[in-house]
Design a protein around this motif. Structure first.
Motif, PDB file in Angstrom:
ATOM      1  N   ARG A 251       1.095   7.819  -5.652  1.00  0.00           N
ATOM      2  CA  ARG A 251       0.745   7.048  -6.860  1.00  0.00           C
ATOM      3  C   ARG A 251       1.769   7.328  -7.954  1.00  0.00           C
ATOM      4  O   ARG A 251       1.417   7.822  -9.018  1.00  0.00           O
ATOM      5  CB  ARG A 251      -0.648   7.484  -7.381  1.00  0.00           C
ATOM      6  CG  ARG A 251      -1.801   7.256  -6.430  1.00  0.00           C
ATOM      7  CD  ARG A 251      -2.162   5.771  -6.362  1.00  0.00           C
ATOM      8  NE  ARG A 251      -3.304   5.540  -5.478  1.00  0.00           N
ATOM      9  CZ  ARG A 251      -3.220   5.432  -4.153  1.00  0.00           C
ATOM     10  NH1 ARG A 251      -2.067   5.556  -3.542  1.00  0.00           N
ATOM     11  NH2 ARG A 251      -4.303   5.199  -3.444  1.00  0.00           N
ATOM     12  N   CYS A 252       3.027   7.047  -7.685  1.00  0.00           N
ATOM     13  CA  CYS A 252       4.063   7.408  -8.654  1.00  0.00           C
ATOM     14  C   CYS A 252       3.821   6.680  -9.972  1.00  0.00           C
ATOM     15  O   CYS A 252       3.569   5.461  -9.983  1.00  0.00           O
ATOM     16  CB  CYS A 252       5.435   7.078  -8.101  1.00  0.00           C
ATOM     17  SG  CYS A 252       5.740   7.939  -6.559  1.00  0.00           S
ATOM     18  N   SER A 253       3.928   7.428 -11.048  1.00  0.00           N
ATOM     19  CA  SER A 253       3.538   6.885 -12.349  1.00  0.00           C
ATOM     20  C   SER A 253       4.406   5.700 -12.752  1.00  0.00           C
ATOM     21  O   SER A 253       3.933   4.758 -13.384  1.00  0.00           O
ATOM     22  CB  SER A 253       3.638   7.978 -13.409  1.00  0.00           C
ATOM     23  OG  SER A 253       4.915   8.576 -13.351  1.00  0.00           O
ATOM     24  N   TYR A 254       5.682   5.692 -12.348  1.00  0.00           N
ATOM     25  CA  TYR A 254       6.586   4.615 -12.766  1.00  0.00           C
ATOM     26  C   TYR A 254       6.479   3.394 -11.870  1.00  0.00           C
ATOM     27  O   TYR A 254       7.067   2.355 -12.137  1.00  0.00           O
ATOM     28  CB  TYR A 254       8.039   5.100 -12.787  1.00  0.00           C
ATOM     29  CG  TYR A 254       8.440   5.932 -11.586  1.00  0.00           C
ATOM     30  CD1 TYR A 254       8.537   5.365 -10.337  1.00  0.00           C
ATOM     31  CD2 TYR A 254       8.713   7.287 -11.721  1.00  0.00           C
ATOM     32  CE1 TYR A 254       8.879   6.110  -9.230  1.00  0.00           C
ATOM     33  CE2 TYR A 254       9.080   8.050 -10.616  1.00  0.00           C
ATOM     34  CZ  TYR A 254       9.155   7.458  -9.376  1.00  0.00           C
ATOM     35  OH  TYR A 254       9.489   8.212  -8.287  1.00  0.00           O
ATOM     36  N   CYS A 255       5.757   3.520 -10.778  1.00  0.00           N
ATOM     37  CA  CYS A 255       5.678   2.436  -9.794  1.00  0.00           C
ATOM     38  C   CYS A 255       4.275   1.847  -9.746  1.00  0.00           C
ATOM     39  O   CYS A 255       4.081   0.644  -9.646  1.00  0.00           O
ATOM     40  CB  CYS A 255       6.065   2.997  -8.434  1.00  0.00           C
ATOM     41  SG  CYS A 255       6.027   1.829  -7.085  1.00  0.00           S
ATOM     42  N   MET A 256       3.292   2.727  -9.841  1.00  0.00           N
ATOM     43  CA  MET A 256       1.892   2.331  -9.691  1.00  0.00           C
ATOM     44  C   MET A 256       1.036   2.886 -10.802  1.00  0.00           C
ATOM     45  O   MET A 256       0.207   3.761 -10.566  1.00  0.00           O
ATOM     46  CB  MET A 256       1.357   2.969  -8.420  1.00  0.00           C
ATOM     47  CG  MET A 256       1.522   2.187  -7.214  1.00  0.00           C
ATOM     48  SD  MET A 256       0.562   2.984  -5.960  1.00  0.00           S
ATOM     49  CE  MET A 256      -0.940   2.122  -6.096  1.00  0.00           C
TER      50      MET A 256
ATOM     51  N   ARG B  64       0.836  -1.216   0.000  1.00  0.00           N
ATOM     52  CA  ARG B  64       0.000   0.000   0.000  1.00  0.00           C
ATOM     53  C   ARG B  64       0.858   1.248   0.000  1.00  0.00           C
ATOM     54  O   ARG B  64       1.988   1.231   0.496  1.00  0.00           O
ATOM     55  CB  ARG B  64      -0.899   0.020   1.237  1.00  0.00           C
ATOM     56  CG  ARG B  64      -1.827  -1.143   1.210  1.00  0.00           C
ATOM     57  CD  ARG B  64      -2.729  -1.204   2.418  1.00  0.00           C
ATOM     58  NE  ARG B  64      -3.413  -2.499   2.352  1.00  0.00           N
ATOM     59  CZ  ARG B  64      -4.688  -2.682   2.634  1.00  0.00           C
ATOM     60  NH1 ARG B  64      -5.436  -1.695   3.040  1.00  0.00           N
ATOM     61  NH2 ARG B  64      -5.221  -3.889   2.523  1.00  0.00           N
ATOM     62  N   CYS B  65       0.287   2.312  -0.510  1.00  0.00           N
ATOM     63  CA  CYS B  65       1.041   3.559  -0.534  1.00  0.00           C
ATOM     64  C   CYS B  65       0.085   4.737  -0.515  1.00  0.00           C
ATOM     65  O   CYS B  65      -1.040   4.643  -0.992  1.00  0.00           O
ATOM     66  CB  CYS B  65       1.912   3.617  -1.784  1.00  0.00           C
ATOM     67  SG  CYS B  65       3.064   5.002  -1.714  1.00  0.00           S
ATOM     68  N   ASN B  66       0.571   5.846   0.038  1.00  0.00           N
ATOM     69  CA  ASN B  66      -0.231   7.077   0.034  1.00  0.00           C
ATOM     70  C   ASN B  66       0.102   7.945  -1.176  1.00  0.00           C
ATOM     71  O   ASN B  66      -0.431   9.036  -1.312  1.00  0.00           O
ATOM     72  CB  ASN B  66      -0.014   7.847   1.344  1.00  0.00           C
ATOM     73  CG  ASN B  66       1.456   8.154   1.601  1.00  0.00           C
ATOM     74  OD1 ASN B  66       2.336   7.616   0.934  1.00  0.00           O
ATOM     75  ND2 ASN B  66       1.728   9.011   2.563  1.00  0.00           N
TER      76      ASN B  66
HETATM   77 FE1  SF4 Z   1       4.580   4.731  -3.390  1.00  0.00          FE
HETATM   78 FE2  SF4 Z   1       5.904   3.493  -5.338  1.00  0.00          FE
HETATM   79 FE3  SF4 Z   1       5.907   6.121  -5.158  1.00  0.00          FE
HETATM   80 FE4  SF4 Z   1       7.239   4.665  -3.320  1.00  0.00          FE
HETATM   81  S1  SF4 Z   1       7.709   4.806  -5.487  1.00  0.00           S
HETATM   82  S2  SF4 Z   1       5.935   6.466  -3.006  1.00  0.00           S
HETATM   83  S3  SF4 Z   1       5.854   2.889  -3.233  1.00  0.00           S
HETATM   84  S4  SF4 Z   1       4.083   4.830  -5.519  1.00  0.00           S
END
Ligand code: SF4
Ligand code: SAM
Length: 333
Positions: free
Chosen positions: A23-28, A19-21
């Motif tokens: 929403r990084c485009s390259y990750c999620m 889970r994360c607060n």
């Molecule tokens: Fe969340 Fe991925 Fe961004 Fe880290 S890199 S803050 S896990 S969305």
């Protein structure tokens, strides 16, 4: 633990949540935004048992990651027993920094509480100092909280604080110098990381990829030739350089373009849903939660670790049409 290519495993990256607060485009990417149900996540007790077993096999460094690890409740109670595990000498945390400044008691920030619990180093992700671009990249308006989080981490007195910036052409290429100056003012170590085709292959394309080489060129045009620091290493594959005329050191992580990237790999990854991954850039993963919950003994779990390490590839597969089978947020970087 050593694999067939001579990689000695001393470093376990432990993801405690998907889970994360942010929403990084390259990750999620949008299409991957759903969480695993709770019962599919290792409990803290289960995770601690696996860390202890890994330590008995030669792991001395643990890095806690996520998702965003500070979004999982009870993290301090999870961290506290780790320094007591024999042979664990280094405990780090990777975070987006948004929750580090949160006051968890009237006198204590999350950063201080983590330090008290035994975390020695923190890696904080920060791709830009421009608030609008920060929101575009992360999907959230949290730059101010991250900057407060960095201040809180400095005040907490961690042994080491690193800033990690993912390089993206068209997004943050103008931020390299501001990030270097920001780090210099606070005496922090900043590292620039090449985008990797994790989560979905689309996160990386020809127009947004920026190589370490291109980043170095742009930095050198401002500061002069960077001086290689071949003797300096942290726990991973970063290469470090000194800025001429300064004591400041900066790092580069070139997973895509550095052909020697995997040579000294010392890492193993435990995902939050109990998979051991011998390599970030390989689809291989092995379910240790199954045997763990089925009552496996410590000896059986040890053998499981050894077998996984034996399957560690010589190098990652990112340059060979890698097909992601798991989003980055569920691996932990
Ligand atoms: Fe969340 Fe991925 Fe961004 Fe880290 S890199 S803050 S896990 S969305
Ligand atoms: N949430 C925490 C954070 O953002 O630092 C910890 C988990 S995050 C998955 C760990 C690291 O992976 C971050 O530094 C993030 O920038 C990096 N990362 C995520 N997706 C990436 C990608 N596609 N390529 C390169 N780095 C990536």
């Amino acid at each position: 633990m050593q694999d067939r290519y001579g990689h000695r495993i001393s470093y376990l990256r432990v993801s405690i949540t998907d889970r994360c607060n942010e929403r990084c485009s390259y990750c999620m990417p949008q299409e991957l935004q759903e969480w695993l149900p709770r019962h599919e996540i290792l409990t803290y007790e289960e995770t601690l048992r696996l860390i202890r077993i890994a330590a008995e096999l030669g792991v001395s460094k643990v890095r806690i990651t996520g998702g965003e690890p500070l979004t999982r409740r009870g993290i301090l109670d999870f961290v506290r027993p780790i320094p007591e595990i024999p042979r664990i000498t280094s405990i780090g945390l990777s975070t987006n920094g948004t929750l580090l400044a949160r006051e968890i008691t009237p006198t204590k920030t999350m950063a201080e509480a983590l330090r008290d619990a035994g975390v020695q180093s923190v890696n904080i992700s920060l791709d830009t100092l421009d608030a609008a671009v920060y929101s575009q990249i992360t999907g959230r308006d949290f730059l101010a909280q991250v900057l407060d989080g960095i201040d809180a981490a400095i005040a907490a007195g961690f042994d080491q604080i690193k800033l990690n910036a993912v390089l993206m052409r068209g997004r943050n290429e103008d931020q390299l110098l501001p990030l270097i100056e920001f780090a210099a003012e606070r005496n922090l170590l900043v590292r620039f990381i090449e985008l990797m085709p994790v989560s979905t292959t689309e996160v990386l394309n020809e127009s947004n990829f920026m190589s370490v080489m291109a980043a170095k060129r742009s930095i050198q045009s401002a500061y002069g030739s960077l001086i290689p620091e071949t003797e300096f290493r942290t726990n991973g594959p970063a290469t470090y350089y000194q800025i001429p005329g300064r004591a400041q050191r900066i790092g580069f992580i070139g997973a895509m373009t550095n052909m020697h990237f995997c040579e000294n790999c010392n890492k193993l990854r435990l995902t939050c849903d109990g998979k051991l991954r011998p390599c970030l850039g390989s689809y291989l993963e092995f379910d240790i939660m199954g045997p763990l919950r089925a009552g496996a003994s410590d000896e059986e779990l040890k053998q499981f670790f050894v077998n996984v390490v034996d399957r560690k590839p010589r190098e990652h597969d990112f340059r060979n049409n890698y097909q992601p089978n798991r989003k980055m947020i569920a691996i932990g970087g």
